[in-house]
Write an enzyme that holds these catalytic residues in place. Structure first.
Site, PDB file in Angstrom:
ATOM      1  N   ASN A  15       0.473  -1.356   0.017  1.00 15.53           N
ATOM      2  CA  ASN A  15      -0.056   0.004  -0.067  1.00 15.53           C
ATOM      3  C   ASN A  15       0.771   1.150   0.252  1.00 15.53           C
ATOM      4  O   ASN A  15       0.266   2.379   0.167  1.00 15.53           O
ATOM      5  CB  ASN A  15      -0.958  -0.099   1.016  1.00 15.53           C
ATOM      6  CG  ASN A  15      -1.908  -1.132   1.233  1.00 15.53           C
ATOM      7  OD1 ASN A  15      -1.598  -2.319   2.064  1.00 15.53           O
ATOM      8  ND2 ASN A  15      -2.768  -1.374   0.404  1.00 15.53           N
ATOM      9  N   ILE A  56       1.175   6.969  -0.226  1.00 19.83           N
ATOM     10  CA  ILE A  56       0.317   5.986   0.695  1.00 19.83           C
ATOM     11  C   ILE A  56      -1.044   5.909   0.321  1.00 19.83           C
ATOM     12  O   ILE A  56      -1.980   6.494   0.008  1.00 19.83           O
ATOM     13  CB  ILE A  56       0.237   6.383   2.212  1.00 19.83           C
ATOM     14  CG1 ILE A  56       1.614   6.429   2.487  1.00 19.83           C
ATOM     15  CG2 ILE A  56      -0.302   5.515   3.013  1.00 19.83           C
ATOM     16  CD1 ILE A  56       1.653   7.520   3.856  1.00 19.83           C
ATOM     17  N   CYS A  57      -1.640   4.548   0.256  1.00 22.88           N
ATOM     18  CA  CYS A  57      -2.942   4.292  -0.053  1.00 22.88           C
ATOM     19  C   CYS A  57      -3.645   3.714   1.092  1.00 22.88           C
ATOM     20  O   CYS A  57      -3.361   2.506   1.741  1.00 22.88           O
ATOM     21  CB  CYS A  57      -3.051   3.067  -1.161  1.00 22.88           C
ATOM     22  SG  CYS A  57      -4.859   2.743  -1.620  1.00 22.88           S
ATOM     23  N   LEU A  58      -4.467   4.761   1.881  1.00 22.26           N
ATOM     24  CA  LEU A  58      -4.877   4.344   3.280  1.00 22.26           C
ATOM     25  C   LEU A  58      -6.293   5.046   3.141  1.00 22.26           C
ATOM     26  O   LEU A  58      -6.440   6.464   2.951  1.00 22.26           O
ATOM     27  CB  LEU A  58      -3.994   4.804   4.383  1.00 22.26           C
ATOM     28  CG  LEU A  58      -4.526   4.358   5.573  1.00 22.26           C
ATOM     29  CD1 LEU A  58      -4.807   3.118   5.894  1.00 22.26           C
ATOM     30  CD2 LEU A  58      -3.712   4.990   6.964  1.00 22.26           C
TER      31      LEU A  58
END
Ligand SMILES: [Zn+2]
Ligand SMILES: [Zn+2]
Ligand SMILES: [Zn+2]
Ligand SMILES: [Zn+2]
Lengths: 556, 222
Positions: free
Chosen positions: B79, B87-89
């Site tokens: 991620n 960041i993939c959050l």
């Protein structure tokens, strides 16, 4: 009971009388329009009261009218489900205003729909130990008795000094303990009113969001409209913006409606005739919103506001082709050309294609560069790609070269009319000066010199028609229908060039009366040619008369 | 005082006072709206022992808009972009709530390192690696933690293979030395071999699925 469910996509028809009612925010006709109406009679072509085949039935709706349509849906759902209007509105918005589906799903599992729509919390997330709050689950909304509360949210003032010390409230967002006003949805997640205000304002203004969730982490409750109204306080501008967002969402969910694409316009156009893809293969739905006659747009596509007479799919194909071939074709767009006789550079000004070289006085046609003498009289073949004449040339060249030339032939004329139409705006300014001159040097009144303005308008309009006829001709299969199409095109083009030239002439006071007559006659004629062009092409689409040399999306 | 500034100042002060969480915040320049956050890699993960730095920007409409964060320290994680640190959050996007803070968001990042979400990847190649061979993925992540985040040398305990201070490009790419050597021996440039094998996810069971011809075909592409 079944009656409640029977209405379909055309549900706003039932409110016809409501929509016909004078709407309060419709713009008043300007006094210009009144004068023009009287004057316009000069130009009326007799016997054309019936709807023309190139026109489409469409109805402009103001924002208030759309809001009434929304309200009717909300009331309908509110009545069936026995829920507050604000809840019904959230449910409808969640289901993209599809009433049938909402009713069906709601009947199947009301709780699930309520949770998905952010109207109620899932059972396991419902607030516990909240003494004063009602349990936020679906049954709450189905009570229809007179005691039904109007609000599903709480807004309270922390009294200061508070009798209970421990009630000192620190807002978990701004960390401010001096805030005295708090608000919460039925989830009881409490925040100060100014944080709610900042949050809601940002969602609406910056994100264009109409579905605004609770601020608490992971809380899926959506704020109903009265809560948003309260959070915004006296910020009416943002509230209005919010209403606008709701209207846009409603309109985008309804295939019969389109929002006016002009900046800051709040009007909607209803055009059920153009709601399906297949309808767009036989009609060109050019519509006008109710705010201004200038707000003309295509209900079917975003290619261009008015690409009549050619249908959306073909117009789109053409623009794509122009885009793909733009590098090869770019040189044509240039504003200057060389005189075919003396090679001095000539700048095109005004919309007329009849060029005269300032240096050697050579007269030629801007489009084909050929001598004008051949155009002005009986023989005018500038609109055609003369297949026979170019046969020899083509034999000598490769096939791809020939197809490029064929394309350039149409592109050339297409781009030329576009450019001329744009230059008509300059012509317009010049014309206004001339109109003023005329009023001074002659007896003519302001209304009487309007013929100039009208003529320029007509030239502009017809150049736009002509432009798109070249896009259409490019894709038309050779044969009789295409030849007739190009005959009409040529007649219109000739008439437009003549009128355009007339308008470029300098004005001699002694000749104003005769000029007025000539221009008026020519304008009527041009108008008639344009009607014929549009009408015949539209009929051709309705009859399925047109044959294409390429595959048109949606046609076999 | 400006509500945003008041809140950010309080958050920074709270973080300084709380020594238990091991979350650190430093001002990058004089503005409290550009910060450097850092935290230790979670125990029991390939990131253990590393020190991870995050660039934090506080937007104009904070806390109503999410914090902008990206890793400064290179991280090998499905991620997190292995190239940019993006960041993939979800909480940095739609699931943001104004209730979240600098500290709670950094803690969420820390726990993202514990529990990758390969189905919502930021770095597709890393995610594929994760899905194909967990153990290979973990040793690569551990190696990255060692060379980029100051973590322990994963090779130290089994005799200290590989020279200290020299980076092993094959290990960075999460590949097997034998595979790289095999194709290098065919006359291809080592860097290109590493690139192609990484893109093809030449790891674990995939090694048997991807034919040699397929790899050569890729290697021959310009
Ligand atoms: Zn607050
Ligand atoms: Zn809540
Ligand atoms: Zn409009
Ligand atoms: Zn269209």
């Amino acid at each position: 009971m079944s009656d409640d469910y029977s209405d379909d996509d055309y549900y706003y028809d039932e409110d016809e009388d409501m929509m016909d009612a004078e709407d309060d925010d419709g713009s008043a006709p300007s006094d210009d329009d009144m004068d023009m109406e009287v004057f316009d009679n000069d130009f009326k072509i007799p016997g054309k009261a019936v709807k023309k085949s190139y026109e489409v039935d469409a109805e402009p709706l103001s924002q208030a009218q759309v809001e009434r349509l929304m309200q009717a849906d909300v009331d309908h759902i509110s009545g069936i489900f026995g829920v507050e209007a604000s809840v019904a509105s959230l449910l409808l918005r969640h289901m993209n205003w599809n009433k049938e589906r909402l009713i069906e799903k709601y009947m199947d599992n009301a709780t699930a729909v309520n949770v998905d729509a952010g109207v109620a919390l899932a059972e396991d997330e419902a607030p516990k130990a909240a003494t004063n709050s009602r349990v936020a689950s679906s049954p709450k909304f189905s009570s229809t008795g007179p005691t039904r509360s109007t609000r599903s949210f709480k807004s309270s003032k922390v009294k200061s000094p508070s009798p209970k010390r421990e009630e000192l409230f620190v807002c978990p967002i701004c960390f401010d303990d001096t805030q005295t006003q708090t608000m919460s949805l039925s989830c009881t997640h409490k925040f100060c009113a100014s944080c709610w205000n900042a949050y809601v304002t940002g969602k609406i203004r910056e994100e264009g969001e109409h579905s605004i969730r609770c601020m608490a982490e992971g809380c899926a409750l959506v704020a109903p409209d009265p809560f948003i109204h309260e959070a915004l306080g006296n910020d009416t501008a943002t509230w209005t913006r919010f209403q606008g967002l709701l209207v846009r969402h409603f309109v985008s969910c309804n295939r019969n409606l389109k929002f006016c694409p002009y900046p800051n316009c709040t009007y909607t156009v209803s055009c059920p005739a153009a709601a399906t893809k297949s309808a767009l293969l036989s009609i060109v739905p050019t519509v006008v919103c109710g705010a201004s006659p200038d707000h003309k747009f295509c209900f079917g596509c975003a290619v261009e506001s008015d690409h009549r007479p050619v249908i959306c799919a073909v117009a789109g194909m053409w623009l794509q082709k122009c885009h793909d071939d733009s590098e090869t074709a770019n040189w044509i767009k240039s504003n200057t050309k060389e005189c075919s006789k003396c090679q001095s550079t000539i700048e095109k000004n005004g919309g007329c294609n009849h060029m005269t070289c300032k240096k050697c006085k050579h007269e030629f046609c801007w489009v084909c560069m050929g001598p004008w003498t051949e155009h002005g009289t009986a023989w005018y073949s500038c609109n055609r790609y003369d297949e026979k004449a170019s046969q020899d040339a083509r034999d000598a060249q490769s096939k791809s070269r020939a197809s490029l030339e064929r394309y350039l032939h149409y592109y050339n004329r297409w781009a030329n009319h576009e450019q001329s139409a744009k230059l008509s705006m300059d012509l317009y300014k010049k014309t206004e000066q001339k109109m003023e001159e005329m009023q001074i040097t002659s007896e003519l009144t302001w209304i009487e010199v309007q013929f100039m303005k009208k003529a320029v308008d007509e030239v502009f309009k017809c150049r736009m028609t002509l432009k798109w006829t070249y896009a259409m001709a490019y894709y038309l299969e050779r044969g009789n229908p295409k030849e007739l199409f190009e005959d009409n095109q040529r007649d219109l083009e000739k008439a437009v060039e003549d009128l355009s030239e007339l308008l470029e002439q300098s004005i001699e006071p002694a000749e104003i009366a005769s000029l007025r007559q000539k221009v008026t006659d020519k304008t009527v004629y041009v108008q008639k040619r344009n009607e014929i062009m549009l009408e015949d092409t539209a009929n051709g689409f309705l009859e399925g008369r047109w044959e294409w040399n390429s595959t048109v999306d949606g046609l076999d | 005082m400006d509500a945003r500034l008041r809140r950010v100042n309080k958050e920074i002060a709270d973080c300084k006072n709380d020594r238990s969480s091991k979350i650190q915040l430093e001002l990058v320049d004089d503005s409290p709206f550009h910060l450097n956050g850092s935290f230790p890699g979670p125990e029991g993960t390939p990131y253990e022992g590393g020190h991870f730095e995050v660039d934090i920007r506080i937007p104009e409409s904070y806390p109503f808009q999410p914090l902008k964060m990206k890793f400064i320290t290179k991280v090998y994680h499905p991620n997190v972009s292995s190239a940019s640190g993006a960041i993939c959050l979800d909480i940095l996007k739609d699931a943001w709530s104004p209730v979240l803070t600098l500290k709670s968001t950094l803690i969420s990042l820390q726990s993202l390192l514990c529990s990758p979400e390969p189905n919502d990847p930021q770095d597709a190649e890393v995610a594929k690696h994760y899905m194909t061979s967990r153990s290979s993925f973990e040793s690569t992540a551990r190696y990255w933690t060692h060379i980029y985040a100051g973590g322990p040398d994963p090779n130290a305990k089994d005799g200290g293979k590989g020279k200290d201070g020299q980076r092993d490009e094959v290990a960075i790419a999460g590949l097997e030395k034998a595979h790289v050597n095999q194709f290098e021996a065919l006359g291809f440039e080592r860097g290109k071999v590493i690139d192609v094998l990484r893109r093809l996810n030449y790891r674990g069971v995939n090694v048997t699925k991807i034919t040699e011809d397929r790899v050569v075909e890729e290697l021959l592409k310009p």
